[in-house]
Design an enzyme around this catalytic site. Sequence first.
Site, short mmCIF file in Angstrom:
data_model
loop_
_atom_site.label_atom_id
_atom_site.label_comp_id
_atom_site.label_asym_id
_atom_site.label_seq_id
_atom_site.Cartn_x
_atom_site.Cartn_y
_atom_site.Cartn_z
N LYS A 186 0.84 -1.20 0.00
CA LYS A 186 0.00 0.00 0.00
C LYS A 186 0.88 1.25 0.00
O LYS A 186 0.60 2.23 -0.68
CB LYS A 186 -0.94 -0.02 1.22
CG LYS A 186 -2.06 -1.04 1.03
CD LYS A 186 -2.81 -1.41 2.29
CE LYS A 186 -3.78 -2.56 1.97
NZ LYS A 186 -4.42 -3.15 3.12
N GLN B 15 -4.93 -2.19 9.32
CA GLN B 15 -4.78 -3.47 8.63
C GLN B 15 -5.42 -4.59 9.44
O GLN B 15 -5.15 -4.74 10.64
CB GLN B 15 -3.27 -3.75 8.41
CG GLN B 15 -2.98 -5.01 7.63
CD GLN B 15 -3.50 -4.95 6.17
OE1 GLN B 15 -3.37 -3.93 5.49
NE2 GLN B 15 -4.10 -6.03 5.72
N ASP C 204 -11.17 2.28 3.66
CA ASP C 204 -11.47 0.86 3.43
C ASP C 204 -12.96 0.67 3.13
O ASP C 204 -13.37 -0.37 2.63
CB ASP C 204 -11.13 0.04 4.70
CG ASP C 204 -9.95 -0.88 4.47
OD1 ASP C 204 -9.60 -1.14 3.30
OD2 ASP C 204 -9.37 -1.36 5.47
#
Length: 283
Positions: free
Chosen positions: A53, A97, A120
Amino acid sequence: MSAEVINGKELAAELKLAMKEEVSELKEKGLTPHLTVVLVGDDPASKSYVNGKKKASKETGISSDIIELPTSTTETELLQLIDKLNHDQAIHGILVQLPLPEHIKEQSVIEAIDPQKDVDGFHPINIGRMMAGKDTFLPCTPFGIITMLKSRDIQIEGRHAVIIGRSNIVGKPVGQLLLNENATVTYCHSRTKGLQSFTKNADILIVAVGKANAIHAEDIKEDAVVIDVGINRVEDGTLTGDVDFEQAKEKASYITPVPRGVGPMTITMLLKNTIKAAKGLEN
Ligand code: NAD
């Protein structure tokens, strides 16, 4: 005739080029999109995702940082950090995460992130906005899948889309996005009886099961569009999807490979969401 293979890696590269231009225009106006990624613990797969990322952000000019915390971090400490990030004006996107260590409740963490920074797209407010068809941060993998379909002008409206898998991050939201595009949607899952009777009727088949070779050519309709979300590591160490690609590509009209399919699109959509977060959601 053999299916057209939708190469997610190539499409992601094209999209990143366009985003790089957009980011440079934003920077000229004094706005640098910034993504903060929080990693708790030392799971090697999570570390590699997080580094991916950061690398992809850099490619497009998005600034990013990774906050690494030990496995022993308490839920309260993590929530306090999120609160601090929520209030930091220089941070536009926050991603924690997953998975988190067992002693931390994932849902509490997801709900602690400011919905305006939830790149997200997992916050219940953003899920609700998605269901209502409002501007929002779409969950990255489903967003990537829809972008792949649109990149080939594949008709969604009026077609029968069958989703195998009902996870919160892939199956459920991709079905909702296809419904928003006026498809007729059927969800299948581990308790579905007679799976093949559904898959054989799919104009668009999305497979997100997590089992190598779960779907074969005989399970799909002639000329179906087949999107393989699965990522499975097989005995020889290589990656494979959920669909028997070699067989299925002789019957499908479009198909995505693994690797170089949905995977590279997921990170790219995260970057898109980060740029959107910097610009702000529309009401
Ligand atoms: P999950 O384990 O949460 O969900 C799997 C789903 O498959 C469940 O809903 C279950 O009901 C269904 N299922 C299991 N066995 C079945 C069967 N025999 N018949 C029908 N349905 C069955 O998984 P997930 O998080 O949705 O991920 C699915 C796959 O996609 C995994 O391989 C994962 O690694 C991959 N994935 C890829 C990306 C990407 O960027 N390409 C992103 C997320 C997940």
